[in-house]
Design a protein around this motif. Structure first.
Motif, PDB file in Angstrom:
ATOM      1  N   ASP A  36       0.801  -1.225   0.000  1.00 38.80           N
ATOM      2  CA  ASP A  36       0.000   0.000   0.000  1.00 38.80           C
ATOM      3  C   ASP A  36       0.836   1.278   0.000  1.00 38.80           C
ATOM      4  O   ASP A  36       0.440   2.272  -0.599  1.00 38.80           O
ATOM      5  N   GLU A  37       1.969   1.264   0.660  1.00 40.25           N
ATOM      6  CA  GLU A  37       2.787   2.469   0.778  1.00 40.25           C
ATOM      7  C   GLU A  37       3.933   2.524  -0.230  1.00 40.25           C
ATOM      8  O   GLU A  37       4.671   3.509  -0.276  1.00 40.25           O
ATOM      9  N   SER A  38       4.104   1.502  -1.026  1.00 46.26           N
ATOM     10  CA  SER A  38       5.233   1.438  -1.954  1.00 46.26           C
ATOM     11  C   SER A  38       5.265   2.587  -2.948  1.00 46.26           C
ATOM     12  O   SER A  38       6.334   3.084  -3.297  1.00 46.26           O
ATOM     13  N   TYR A  39       4.105   2.997  -3.400  1.00 44.18           N
ATOM     14  CA  TYR A  39       4.086   4.061  -4.411  1.00 44.18           C
ATOM     15  C   TYR A  39       4.740   5.339  -3.884  1.00 44.18           C
ATOM     16  O   TYR A  39       5.367   6.080  -4.634  1.00 44.18           O
ATOM     17  N   LYS A  40       4.619   5.583  -2.568  1.00 47.13           N
ATOM     18  CA  LYS A  40       5.257   6.771  -1.979  1.00 47.13           C
ATOM     19  C   LYS A  40       6.779   6.634  -2.020  1.00 47.13           C
ATOM     20  O   LYS A  40       7.484   7.594  -2.325  1.00 47.13           O
ATOM     21  N   PHE A  41       7.261   5.446  -1.701  1.00 54.05           N
ATOM     22  CA  PHE A  41       8.697   5.182  -1.753  1.00 54.05           C
ATOM     23  C   PHE A  41       9.220   5.334  -3.185  1.00 54.05           C
ATOM     24  O   PHE A  41      10.208   6.027  -3.433  1.00 54.05           O
ATOM     25  N   VAL A  42       8.546   4.703  -4.137  1.00 53.57           N
ATOM     26  CA  VAL A  42       8.939   4.775  -5.548  1.00 53.57           C
ATOM     27  C   VAL A  42       8.921   6.227  -6.027  1.00 53.57           C
ATOM     28  O   VAL A  42       9.858   6.697  -6.684  1.00 53.57           O
ATOM     29  N   ASN A  43       7.874   6.955  -5.682  1.00 54.93           N
ATOM     30  CA  ASN A  43       7.776   8.360  -6.062  1.00 54.93           C
ATOM     31  C   ASN A  43       8.941   9.168  -5.491  1.00 54.93           C
ATOM     32  O   ASN A  43       9.556   9.966  -6.207  1.00 54.93           O
ATOM     33  N   GLY A  44       9.260   8.954  -4.224  1.00 53.54           N
ATOM     34  CA  GLY A  44      10.352   9.693  -3.585  1.00 53.54           C
ATOM     35  C   GLY A  44      11.699   9.430  -4.236  1.00 53.54           C
ATOM     36  O   GLY A  44      12.467  10.361  -4.511  1.00 53.54           O
TER      37      GLY A  44
END
Length: 143
Positions: free
Chosen positions: A117-125
């Protein structure tokens, strides 16, 4: 080329790169398996193959390019996140015809589709930092 066909190519590429990361199978074997097991209708198949082979053949270089933007060692990054990041870095550095915004947006969507669920934030960062650095290098080279 239709955007939806490219998106499907990227989706299959994430799965194939993930499989390669886990199994270390030959790229040809993975392509053959996907060709048999997946429905490639409405998919940019040449782009799928390019992404997979490009990542596998340049994995060390891609990891070197990604490492400065990671908050942890590359070996500690979730395998799905790593597959998404490697594909995005391949596109950013080897497919300069693909706009940076498209690469970033597609990577975020892939992380939402396949990762936690939170991976997209990591990838975006990670990719946001990498893009800023790439843009700085481009501006410096153009001066």
């Amino acid at each position: 080329m239709k955007p939806a066909e490219r998106r499907r190519a990227r989706q299959f590429a994430v799965q194939a790169v993930y499989q390669w990361q886990i199994t270390q199978l030959n790229v040809g074997q993975i392509i053959d398996q996907f060709t048999v097991d997946q429905d490639f209708a409405k998919t940019d198949v040449p782009y799928f193959k390019e992404l997979l082979t490009g990542v596998v053949h340049r994995v060390e270089s891609l990891d070197e390019k990604l490492s400065p933007y990671l908050s942890r060692k590359i070996s500690d990054v979730d395998m799905v996140d790593l597959a998404v990041l490697r594909i995005a870095m391949f596109e950013l550095t080897c497919r300069t015809d693909v706009p940076h915004k498209v690469v970033l947006n597609e990577a975020i969507e892939l992380a939402k589709d396949f990762a936690t669920d939170e991976s997209y934030k990591f990838v975006n960062g990670v990719l946001d930092k990498a893009l800023r650095s790439l843009k700085l290098r481009e501006e410096t080279a153009n001066d």
